[in-house]
Motif scaffolding. Structure first.
Motif, PDB file in Angstrom:
ATOM      1  N   PHE A   7      54.196  40.968  33.855  1.00 31.79           N
ATOM      2  CA  PHE A   7      54.923  41.864  33.226  1.00 31.79           C
ATOM      3  C   PHE A   7      55.075  43.117  33.780  1.00 31.79           C
ATOM      4  CE2 PHE A   7      52.673  39.164  29.836  1.00 31.79           C
ATOM      5  CZ  PHE A   7      53.641  38.733  29.496  1.00 31.79           C
ATOM      6  N   THR A   8      54.583  43.392  34.820  1.00 28.11           N
ATOM      7  CA  THR A   8      54.571  44.923  35.420  1.00 28.11           C
ATOM      8  C   THR A   8      54.255  44.854  37.038  1.00 28.11           C
ATOM      9  OG1 THR A   8      52.150  45.339  35.101  1.00 28.11           O
ATOM     10  CG2 THR A   8      53.434  45.983  33.528  1.00 28.11           C
ATOM     11  N   HIS A  10      51.989  46.270  38.442  1.00 30.26           N
ATOM     12  CA  HIS A  10      50.373  46.344  38.705  1.00 30.26           C
ATOM     13  C   HIS A  10      49.930  44.730  38.698  1.00 30.26           C
ATOM     14  CE1 HIS A  10      46.238  47.305  38.295  1.00 30.26           C
ATOM     15  NE2 HIS A  10      46.242  46.533  37.303  1.00 30.26           N
ATOM     16  N   GLU A  11      50.644  43.955  37.589  1.00 33.69           N
ATOM     17  CA  GLU A  11      50.089  42.627  37.341  1.00 33.69           C
ATOM     18  C   GLU A  11      50.518  41.702  38.678  1.00 33.69           C
ATOM     19  OE1 GLU A  11      50.637  40.472  33.991  1.00 33.69           O
ATOM     20  OE2 GLU A  11      49.810  41.980  32.651  1.00 33.69           O
ATOM     21  N   LYS A  14      48.453  41.856  41.609  1.00 35.76           N
ATOM     22  CA  LYS A  14      47.283  40.866  41.533  1.00 35.76           C
ATOM     23  C   LYS A  14      47.230  39.435  41.944  1.00 35.76           C
ATOM     24  CE  LYS A  14      44.400  42.377  38.368  1.00 35.76           C
ATOM     25  NZ  LYS A  14      43.035  42.837  38.905  1.00 35.76           N
ATOM     26  N   LYS A  15      48.850  39.169  41.872  1.00 31.37           N
ATOM     27  CA  LYS A  15      49.017  37.614  41.985  1.00 31.37           C
ATOM     28  C   LYS A  15      49.331  37.351  43.663  1.00 31.37           C
ATOM     29  CE  LYS A  15      50.864  37.491  37.363  1.00 31.37           C
ATOM     30  NZ  LYS A  15      50.180  36.307  36.627  1.00 31.37           N
ATOM     31  N   LYS A 147      57.243  52.087  33.529  1.00 31.89           N
ATOM     32  CA  LYS A 147      55.966  52.830  34.121  1.00 31.89           C
ATOM     33  C   LYS A 147      54.642  52.081  33.878  1.00 31.89           C
ATOM     34  CE  LYS A 147      57.327  57.445  32.643  1.00 31.89           C
ATOM     35  NZ  LYS A 147      56.976  58.485  31.780  1.00 31.89           N
ATOM     36  N   ASP A 148      54.878  50.639  34.496  1.00 33.52           N
ATOM     37  CA  ASP A 148      53.766  49.791  34.622  1.00 33.52           C
ATOM     38  C   ASP A 148      53.180  49.254  33.252  1.00 33.52           C
ATOM     39  OD1 ASP A 148      52.735  48.429  36.718  1.00 33.52           O
ATOM     40  OD2 ASP A 148      51.846  50.224  37.873  1.00 33.52           O
ATOM     41  N   LEU A 149      54.131  49.369  32.366  1.00 42.46           N
ATOM     42  CA  LEU A 149      53.600  48.882  30.900  1.00 42.46           C
ATOM     43  C   LEU A 149      54.899  47.747  30.668  1.00 42.46           C
ATOM     44  CD1 LEU A 149      52.614  52.146  28.946  1.00 42.46           C
ATOM     45  CD2 LEU A 149      51.140  50.239  29.902  1.00 42.46           C
ATOM     46  N   PHE A 150      54.373  46.892  29.839  1.00 41.42           N
ATOM     47  CA  PHE A 150      55.213  45.675  29.369  1.00 41.42           C
ATOM     48  C   PHE A 150      56.478  46.336  28.977  1.00 41.42           C
ATOM     49  CE2 PHE A 150      56.910  43.404  25.657  1.00 41.42           C
ATOM     50  CZ  PHE A 150      56.860  42.096  26.026  1.00 41.42           C
ATOM     51  N   CYS A 151      57.755  45.671  29.247  1.00 43.08           N
ATOM     52  CA  CYS A 151      59.051  45.984  28.391  1.00 43.08           C
ATOM     53  C   CYS A 151      59.551  44.745  27.925  1.00 43.08           C
ATOM     54  CB  CYS A 151      59.953  46.949  29.030  1.00 43.08           C
ATOM     55  SG  CYS A 151      61.073  46.019  30.552  1.00 43.08           S
ATOM     56  N   ALA A 177      51.708  33.601  30.525  1.00 36.71           N
ATOM     57  CA  ALA A 177      52.794  34.572  30.630  1.00 36.71           C
ATOM     58  C   ALA A 177      54.069  34.119  30.773  1.00 36.71           C
ATOM     59  CB  ALA A 177      52.420  35.425  31.689  1.00 36.71           C
TER      60      ALA A 177
ATOM     61  N   PHE B   7      48.237  44.865  26.677  1.00 35.83           N
ATOM     62  CA  PHE B   7      47.806  43.385  27.001  1.00 35.83           C
ATOM     63  C   PHE B   7      46.569  43.415  27.939  1.00 35.83           C
ATOM     64  CE2 PHE B   7      52.607  42.761  26.753  1.00 35.83           C
ATOM     65  CZ  PHE B   7      52.472  42.198  25.527  1.00 35.83           C
ATOM     66  N   HIS B  10      43.804  47.582  32.055  1.00 39.31           N
ATOM     67  CA  HIS B  10      44.646  48.532  32.848  1.00 39.31           C
ATOM     68  C   HIS B  10      45.720  49.316  31.911  1.00 39.31           C
ATOM     69  CE1 HIS B  10      47.919  49.643  35.699  1.00 39.31           C
ATOM     70  NE2 HIS B  10      46.978  49.980  36.333  1.00 39.31           N
ATOM     71  N   GLU B  11      46.516  48.290  31.237  1.00 38.30           N
ATOM     72  CA  GLU B  11      47.618  49.019  30.270  1.00 38.30           C
ATOM     73  C   GLU B  11      46.995  49.954  29.443  1.00 38.30           C
ATOM     74  OE1 GLU B  11      50.400  46.441  28.476  1.00 38.30           O
ATOM     75  OE2 GLU B  11      51.408  45.769  30.327  1.00 38.30           O
ATOM     76  N   LYS B  14      46.270  53.436  30.572  1.00 38.86           N
ATOM     77  CA  LYS B  14      47.376  54.459  30.559  1.00 38.86           C
ATOM     78  C   LYS B  14      48.045  54.807  29.166  1.00 38.86           C
ATOM     79  CE  LYS B  14      50.646  52.812  33.593  1.00 38.86           C
ATOM     80  NZ  LYS B  14      50.453  53.596  34.803  1.00 38.86           N
ATOM     81  N   ASP B 148      42.475  41.517  34.089  1.00 40.74           N
ATOM     82  CA  ASP B 148      43.591  42.368  34.028  1.00 40.74           C
ATOM     83  C   ASP B 148      44.818  41.854  34.071  1.00 40.74           C
ATOM     84  OD1 ASP B 148      43.300  45.145  33.357  1.00 40.74           O
ATOM     85  OD2 ASP B 148      42.275  45.611  35.247  1.00 40.74           O
ATOM     86  N   LEU B 149      45.020  40.590  33.721  1.00 41.41           N
ATOM     87  CA  LEU B 149      46.333  40.082  33.407  1.00 41.41           C
ATOM     88  C   LEU B 149      46.451  39.435  32.043  1.00 41.41           C
ATOM     89  CD1 LEU B 149      46.293  37.773  36.642  1.00 41.41           C
ATOM     90  CD2 LEU B 149      47.637  39.663  36.494  1.00 41.41           C
ATOM     91  N   PHE B 150      47.533  39.404  31.535  1.00 44.23           N
ATOM     92  CA  PHE B 150      48.074  39.045  30.398  1.00 44.23           C
ATOM     93  C   PHE B 150      47.306  37.556  30.073  1.00 44.23           C
ATOM     94  CE2 PHE B 150      50.614  35.844  27.820  1.00 44.23           C
ATOM     95  CZ  PHE B 150      50.993  36.786  26.789  1.00 44.23           C
ATOM     96  N   ASP B 176      57.572  47.571  21.987  1.00 47.41           N
ATOM     97  CA  ASP B 176      57.871  46.285  22.472  1.00 47.41           C
ATOM     98  C   ASP B 176      56.770  45.408  22.526  1.00 47.41           C
ATOM     99  OD1 ASP B 176      60.573  47.352  23.011  1.00 47.41           O
ATOM    100  OD2 ASP B 176      60.528  46.893  24.941  1.00 47.41           O
ATOM    101  N   ALA B 177      55.643  46.026  22.990  1.00 41.89           N
ATOM    102  CA  ALA B 177      54.406  44.954  23.038  1.00 41.89           C
ATOM    103  C   ALA B 177      54.095  44.259  21.717  1.00 41.89           C
ATOM    104  CB  ALA B 177      53.442  45.835  23.864  1.00 41.89           C
ATOM    105  N   GLU B 200      45.449  29.022  28.793  1.00 41.88           N
ATOM    106  CA  GLU B 200      44.826  28.940  30.056  1.00 41.88           C
ATOM    107  C   GLU B 200      43.446  28.977  29.947  1.00 41.88           C
ATOM    108  OE1 GLU B 200      46.899  30.723  33.632  1.00 41.88           O
ATOM    109  OE2 GLU B 200      47.844  31.774  31.952  1.00 41.88           O
TER     110      GLU B 200
END
Lengths: 238, 238
Positions: A7-8, A10-11, A14-15, A147-151, A177, B7, B10-11, B14, B148-150, B176-177, B200
């Motif tokens: 989603f961001t 930042h996520e 981590k992948k 800004k590193d948040l979900f849209c 996700a 989610f 980390h979010e 912020k 820290d993931l969805f 939105d979220a 998951e």
């Protein structure tokens, strides 16, 4: 085929990206604007993180164009903003464009570890999915977010990719996700423009008088170009 | 009433928490387990971040119980894991429980800036929403996520809260979220258990033979308790 979605940025960081096809989406507006620019003959984009970096690069290469925004507002001394309507053929034909935007650039930087990195938007969904199927790699959809948040808009666009890949008949393994994005897309696929008008960033853009841009960003399958991001540049490789 | 959702921790970090009612959700299993423990007479939980911290606290306070897990597996020397079935009345009645879990603890720590922090799960949806309406504050739903993931299950539970708040007739402004979570909940509200089995973490728990726990986590509105998190402790304040 394994399909995941971040989603961001930042996520995304981590992948695991190695060996995957990564699709970067900033539907309102950066990746839409890039697609339009290539339709109109642009040669390449060089995405950079800061306004200073962009200015320095263009100072060293006077043929380059300087493009970008911060929170959808134009930057002083820049040739172009981040509106698809700015990137007309008479301006961008044959040009290399240095670009810095609020969110899209950060997602591109975070996506660099992918085996291939594609630029996605509602405009090139069909062509993009053909490339993904052809590449026969696991897919990681990288939303730029805000800004590193979900849209919502990037996620819905990612969900459209998940749905199209599924329709090709390939057996898909989806993460939570990717599954969520698909559900969110199903809920608004009949009216992408309405979704773009009702999401937070769309409302913000409308408030700045940029409703025409939002309409362009909703033109599903209007383009066949699939820009790739490789070695610091975005271009068409075929 | 303004309703937002994070989610991941980390979010959450912020976002602005001051003056808001924050709801922490770790539907599979920590916040469900806490709710069950209070139903069974537990006095309080003290959530801590590390296994070492938990052990030290219990060494200093021998009356406390030591509970927790890492990736759903038991920890050596701990009295209890993170299964709601562990927290039987004969074990937890009147007890203070020091607890450390993979994801829930991090979300609790990140939630500390809220005006009030509530513990939410599918079990206490109705009672929780009554408290939120009564509090008359903006609401921020804090999903624990997975590393820290969805994760789908916390988001769907958050979406259920959004939907219930909307049904109270209060005018809601949703980010939105929050809107996305509501859509994800609508899609599976008729069968929360099936959703918990197909996400998951639910698949992972089933693989460890913990399907009975997943079934307990799906018991919508089975409890009237609404634990609060205040000054480092989780307890019932009424």
């Amino acid at each position: 085929m394994f399909v995941d979605l971040a989603f961001t940025p930042h996520e995304l960081e981590k992948k695991e990206l190695a060996g995957k096809s990564v699709v970067v989406i900033d539907a309102l507006r950066a990746t839409t604007t890039m697609t339009v620019a290539f339709e109109n003959g642009a040669r390449a984009f060089i995405p950079v993180g800061t306004v200073e970096e962009a200015r320095e690069l263009v100072a060293k290469n006077p043929d380059y164009l300087l493009a970008g925004e911060r929170r959808a507002r134009p930057l002083e001394g820049f040739h172009l903003g981040n509106s698809p309507r700015d990137f007309r053929p008479d301006k961008v034909q044959g040009k290399t464009i240095v670009m810095t935007t609020t969110n899209g650039t950060r997602a591109l930087v975070a996506a660099r570890g992918g085996a291939e990195v594609f630029i996605g938007s509602f405009l090139n969904l069909g062509a993009l999915c053909e490339r993904l199927v052809e590449a026969r790699r696991d897919v990681l959809i990288a939303c730029s977010g805000e800004k590193d948040l979900f849209c919502l808009e990037d996620t819905v666009c990612g969900g459209a990719i998940v749905e199209r890949l599924e329709k090709t008949g390939h057996s898909l393994t989806k993460t939570d996700a990717a599954q969520a994005a698909k559900v969110l897309h199903e809920q608004c696929e009949d009216n992408v423009h309405a979704m773009l008008c009702s999401c937070e960033w769309g409302i913000y853009l409308e408030g700045l008088g940029l409703g025409k841009d939002v309409r362009i960003c909703a033109q599903v399958d209007s383009s066949k170009v699939v820009p790739v991001y490789r070695e610091g540049k975005i271009f068409l490789d075929r």
